[in-house]
Design a protein around this motif. Structure first.
Motif, PDB file in Angstrom:
ATOM      1  N   ALA A   2      29.728 -24.782 -18.268  1.00  0.00           N
ATOM      2  CA  ALA A   2      31.090 -24.571 -18.541  1.00  0.00           C
ATOM      3  C   ALA A   2      31.864 -24.808 -17.196  1.00  0.00           C
ATOM      4  O   ALA A   2      31.703 -24.204 -16.138  1.00  0.00           O
ATOM      5  CB  ALA A   2      31.422 -23.084 -19.179  1.00  0.00           C
ATOM      6  N   THR A   3      33.313 -25.254 -17.563  1.00  0.00           N
ATOM      7  CA  THR A   3      34.190 -25.315 -16.598  1.00  0.00           C
ATOM      8  C   THR A   3      34.843 -24.026 -16.141  1.00  0.00           C
ATOM      9  O   THR A   3      34.889 -23.029 -16.628  1.00  0.00           O
ATOM     10  CB  THR A   3      35.487 -26.144 -16.942  1.00  0.00           C
ATOM     11  OG1 THR A   3      35.086 -27.557 -17.515  1.00  0.00           O
ATOM     12  CG2 THR A   3      36.409 -26.197 -16.002  1.00  0.00           C
ATOM     13  N   ILE A   4      34.614 -23.890 -15.002  1.00  0.00           N
ATOM     14  CA  ILE A   4      35.090 -22.388 -14.185  1.00  0.00           C
ATOM     15  C   ILE A   4      36.761 -22.343 -14.429  1.00  0.00           C
ATOM     16  O   ILE A   4      37.747 -23.108 -13.839  1.00  0.00           O
ATOM     17  CB  ILE A   4      34.802 -22.519 -12.680  1.00  0.00           C
ATOM     18  CG1 ILE A   4      33.280 -22.741 -12.555  1.00  0.00           C
ATOM     19  CG2 ILE A   4      35.140 -21.076 -11.933  1.00  0.00           C
ATOM     20  CD1 ILE A   4      33.065 -22.800 -10.905  1.00  0.00           C
ATOM     21  N   PRO A   5      37.213 -21.028 -15.003  1.00  0.00           N
ATOM     22  CA  PRO A   5      38.519 -20.931 -15.205  1.00  0.00           C
ATOM     23  C   PRO A   5      39.394 -20.764 -13.781  1.00  0.00           C
ATOM     24  O   PRO A   5      38.697 -20.145 -13.024  1.00  0.00           O
ATOM     25  CB  PRO A   5      38.630 -19.765 -16.063  1.00  0.00           C
ATOM     26  CG  PRO A   5      37.432 -19.178 -15.778  1.00  0.00           C
ATOM     27  CD  PRO A   5      36.310 -20.170 -15.371  1.00  0.00           C
ATOM     28  N   LEU A   6      40.807 -20.999 -13.669  1.00  0.00           N
ATOM     29  CA  LEU A   6      41.477 -20.913 -12.620  1.00  0.00           C
ATOM     30  C   LEU A   6      42.481 -19.687 -12.899  1.00  0.00           C
ATOM     31  O   LEU A   6      43.424 -20.039 -13.808  1.00  0.00           O
ATOM     32  CB  LEU A   6      42.134 -22.067 -12.036  1.00  0.00           C
ATOM     33  CG  LEU A   6      43.115 -21.940 -11.234  1.00  0.00           C
ATOM     34  CD1 LEU A   6      42.783 -21.494  -9.872  1.00  0.00           C
ATOM     35  CD2 LEU A   6      44.100 -23.399 -10.983  1.00  0.00           C
ATOM     36  N   ARG A   9      45.992 -15.525 -10.361  1.00  0.00           N
ATOM     37  CA  ARG A   9      45.824 -15.028  -9.032  1.00  0.00           C
ATOM     38  C   ARG A   9      45.087 -16.240  -7.968  1.00  0.00           C
ATOM     39  O   ARG A   9      45.866 -16.172  -6.932  1.00  0.00           O
ATOM     40  CB  ARG A   9      45.088 -13.857  -9.009  1.00  0.00           C
ATOM     41  CG  ARG A   9      44.830 -13.225  -7.463  1.00  0.00           C
ATOM     42  CD  ARG A   9      43.887 -11.801  -7.671  1.00  0.00           C
ATOM     43  NE  ARG A   9      43.553 -11.166  -6.444  1.00  0.00           N
ATOM     44  CZ  ARG A   9      42.676 -11.655  -5.679  1.00  0.00           C
ATOM     45  NH1 ARG A   9      41.769 -12.552  -6.095  1.00  0.00           N
ATOM     46  NH2 ARG A   9      42.389 -11.211  -4.361  1.00  0.00           N
ATOM     47  N   SER A  10      44.079 -16.725  -8.491  1.00  0.00           N
ATOM     48  CA  SER A  10      43.481 -17.779  -7.638  1.00  0.00           C
ATOM     49  C   SER A  10      44.515 -18.998  -7.322  1.00  0.00           C
ATOM     50  O   SER A  10      44.457 -19.678  -6.311  1.00  0.00           O
ATOM     51  CB  SER A  10      42.309 -18.291  -8.257  1.00  0.00           C
ATOM     52  OG  SER A  10      41.273 -17.132  -8.177  1.00  0.00           O
ATOM     53  N   PHE A  11      45.166 -19.481  -8.384  1.00  0.00           N
ATOM     54  CA  PHE A  11      46.160 -20.466  -8.255  1.00  0.00           C
ATOM     55  C   PHE A  11      47.107 -19.836  -7.194  1.00  0.00           C
ATOM     56  O   PHE A  11      47.409 -20.932  -6.430  1.00  0.00           O
ATOM     57  CB  PHE A  11      46.928 -20.820  -9.512  1.00  0.00           C
ATOM     58  CG  PHE A  11      48.069 -21.644  -9.376  1.00  0.00           C
ATOM     59  CD1 PHE A  11      47.766 -22.953  -9.505  1.00  0.00           C
ATOM     60  CD2 PHE A  11      49.130 -21.330  -9.661  1.00  0.00           C
ATOM     61  CE1 PHE A  11      48.921 -23.877  -9.357  1.00  0.00           C
ATOM     62  CE2 PHE A  11      50.183 -22.152  -9.383  1.00  0.00           C
ATOM     63  CZ  PHE A  11      50.036 -23.257  -9.160  1.00  0.00           C
ATOM     64  N   LEU A  47      29.642 -22.421  -6.614  1.00  0.00           N
ATOM     65  CA  LEU A  47      30.430 -21.151  -6.367  1.00  0.00           C
ATOM     66  C   LEU A  47      30.810 -20.472  -7.879  1.00  0.00           C
ATOM     67  O   LEU A  47      30.892 -21.146  -8.854  1.00  0.00           O
ATOM     68  CB  LEU A  47      31.928 -21.476  -5.469  1.00  0.00           C
ATOM     69  CG  LEU A  47      31.648 -22.113  -4.251  1.00  0.00           C
ATOM     70  CD1 LEU A  47      33.112 -22.259  -3.635  1.00  0.00           C
ATOM     71  CD2 LEU A  47      31.031 -20.996  -3.393  1.00  0.00           C
ATOM     72  N   ARG A  48      30.691 -19.248  -7.759  1.00  0.00           N
ATOM     73  CA  ARG A  48      31.092 -18.747  -8.914  1.00  0.00           C
ATOM     74  C   ARG A  48      32.482 -18.627  -9.509  1.00  0.00           C
ATOM     75  O   ARG A  48      32.788 -18.600 -10.713  1.00  0.00           O
ATOM     76  CB  ARG A  48      30.554 -16.852  -8.715  1.00  0.00           C
ATOM     77  CG  ARG A  48      29.295 -16.884  -8.488  1.00  0.00           C
ATOM     78  CD  ARG A  48      28.974 -15.359  -8.192  1.00  0.00           C
ATOM     79  NE  ARG A  48      29.844 -15.024  -6.793  1.00  0.00           N
ATOM     80  CZ  ARG A  48      29.643 -13.697  -6.615  1.00  0.00           C
ATOM     81  NH1 ARG A  48      29.052 -12.724  -7.047  1.00  0.00           N
ATOM     82  NH2 ARG A  48      30.328 -13.415  -5.474  1.00  0.00           N
ATOM     83  N   GLY A  49      33.426 -18.480  -8.741  1.00  0.00           N
ATOM     84  CA  GLY A  49      34.664 -18.849  -9.000  1.00  0.00           C
ATOM     85  C   GLY A  49      35.813 -19.258  -8.214  1.00  0.00           C
ATOM     86  O   GLY A  49      35.460 -19.607  -6.841  1.00  0.00           O
ATOM     87  N   PHE A  50      37.073 -19.566  -8.461  1.00  0.00           N
ATOM     88  CA  PHE A  50      38.044 -20.041  -7.494  1.00  0.00           C
ATOM     89  C   PHE A  50      38.291 -18.844  -6.294  1.00  0.00           C
ATOM     90  O   PHE A  50      38.731 -19.225  -5.369  1.00  0.00           O
ATOM     91  CB  PHE A  50      39.221 -20.154  -8.229  1.00  0.00           C
ATOM     92  CG  PHE A  50      39.133 -21.731  -8.792  1.00  0.00           C
ATOM     93  CD1 PHE A  50      39.711 -22.658  -8.078  1.00  0.00           C
ATOM     94  CD2 PHE A  50      38.780 -21.927 -10.125  1.00  0.00           C
ATOM     95  CE1 PHE A  50      39.814 -24.023  -8.870  1.00  0.00           C
ATOM     96  CE2 PHE A  50      38.719 -23.220 -10.542  1.00  0.00           C
ATOM     97  CZ  PHE A  50      39.129 -24.184  -9.953  1.00  0.00           C
ATOM     98  N   LEU A  56      36.453 -19.588   1.013  1.00  0.00           N
ATOM     99  CA  LEU A  56      35.869 -20.565   1.941  1.00  0.00           C
ATOM    100  C   LEU A  56      36.820 -21.538   2.811  1.00  0.00           C
ATOM    101  O   LEU A  56      36.568 -21.573   3.862  1.00  0.00           O
ATOM    102  CB  LEU A  56      34.869 -21.566   0.946  1.00  0.00           C
ATOM    103  CG  LEU A  56      34.522 -22.763   1.701  1.00  0.00           C
ATOM    104  CD1 LEU A  56      33.520 -22.418   2.806  1.00  0.00           C
ATOM    105  CD2 LEU A  56      33.619 -23.703   0.661  1.00  0.00           C
ATOM    106  N   LEU A  57      38.008 -21.776   1.878  1.00  0.00           N
ATOM    107  CA  LEU A  57      38.918 -22.497   2.724  1.00  0.00           C
ATOM    108  C   LEU A  57      39.619 -21.785   3.820  1.00  0.00           C
ATOM    109  O   LEU A  57      40.000 -22.354   4.673  1.00  0.00           O
ATOM    110  CB  LEU A  57      40.075 -23.104   1.412  1.00  0.00           C
ATOM    111  CG  LEU A  57      39.620 -23.726   0.369  1.00  0.00           C
ATOM    112  CD1 LEU A  57      40.814 -23.958  -0.570  1.00  0.00           C
ATOM    113  CD2 LEU A  57      39.137 -24.813   0.869  1.00  0.00           C
TER     114      LEU A  57
END
Length: 273
Positions: A2-6, A9-11, A47-50, A56-57
């Motif tokens: 499944a695609t990881i949702p964004l 907050r992460s955006f 990775l588990r999520g954004f 990491l960034l």
């Protein structure tokens, strides 16, 4: 998988990071674009999520991931002789002025299509005796990945769909066998084009002066204040009387540098202060 949702907050975290680091502007309407560009990267990294991706960034040792994110978020479709009216205007100007020296800057060169298109035109004008042999093209971009590809000068043949058969024969080599469907710029053309990495949102060391500057289809990534600053920063490298090109859809960007409109997306830097 499944695609990881964004999440919002992460955006917002990624948008703030991109704006603060390299000036890229991402409003709420760009959330789906950011998700589509980065979701696959998260899966490849496991990775588990954004939020983990932003961590990491922001880390001191990101393994080059920040540059990868910039690459993914800024790379757009490009092709040779895009917006042909600009190249026609440039040709007419050079045939009129017949300069013996000429320096051109492709300031957001991406994979190099624009820089090599310009080099093809200049090589042909030199062959016709319209310009002197002392000409050069510089291509810069923030993405190391696209610049590495540009140096090689290898493209899918479809990217050269607007190049005339005569120009293809003069300046390109067609791939055969495993390389069928690819085209490489001849060495005689590649040696006239230099590439280097540059962040347009940071101070620019003296590169020019240039007689022609292309800054096309990159300002859409910046907010209004950043756009004006980038344009003035780039125009400081252009000689008075030199030609300046923006993407025709970008309109005229407010800036302090006096410009005369020549055509949609085409300007001349005025000679007055």
């Amino acid at each position: 998988m499944a695609t990881i949702p964004l999440s919002d907050r992460s955006f917002s975290r990624i948008a703030r990071l991109m704006h603060g680091s390299v000036g890229l502007s991402y409003g709420p309407n760009k959330k789906s674009l950011m998700h589509s560009r980065l979701a696959g990267r998260l899966q490849r990294l496991g990775l588990r999520g954004f939020d983990d991706y932003v961590d990491l960034l922001e880390s001191a040792d990101d393994g080059g991931e920040f540059q990868m994110a910039v690459d993914l978020l800024t790379t757009n479709e490009t092709y040779f002789f895009r917006e042909p009216a600009h190249f026609a205007l440039l040709q007419a100007e050079l045939q009129r002025t017949r300069p013996q020296q000429l320096a051109v800057w492709s300031a957001a060169s991406s994979f190099g299509d624009e820089a090599y298109s310009t080099a093809m035109l200049l090589a042909d004008l030199e062959m016709m005796g319209c310009i002197g042999p002392d000409w050069s093209v510089l291509g810069t971009d923030i993405s190391e990945r696209v610049l590495q590809s540009a140096v090689q000068g290898i493209y899918p043949a479809d990217r050269l769909r607007d190049v005339t058969p005569q120009r293809l024969k003069r300046h390109c080599l067609r791939g055969e066998g495993d390389s069928e469907g690819l085209v490489q710029m001849r060495e005689t053309l590649r040696e006239r084009v230099r590439f280097g990495q540059l962040n347009l949102c940071a101070a620019i060391e003296p590169l020019g002066p240039f007689d022609v500057v292309f800054l096309r289809n990159v300002l859409l990534y910046f907010d209004a204040k950043t756009k004006s600053a980038v344009v003035d920063r780039v125009l400081a490298q252009l000689r008075p009387g030199g030609l300046f090109f923006l993407g025709t859809a970008e309109g005229r960007v407010p800036c302090k540098t006096p410009l005369t409109v020549l055509a949609p997306g085409a300007f001349r830097k005025e000679t007055r202060p």
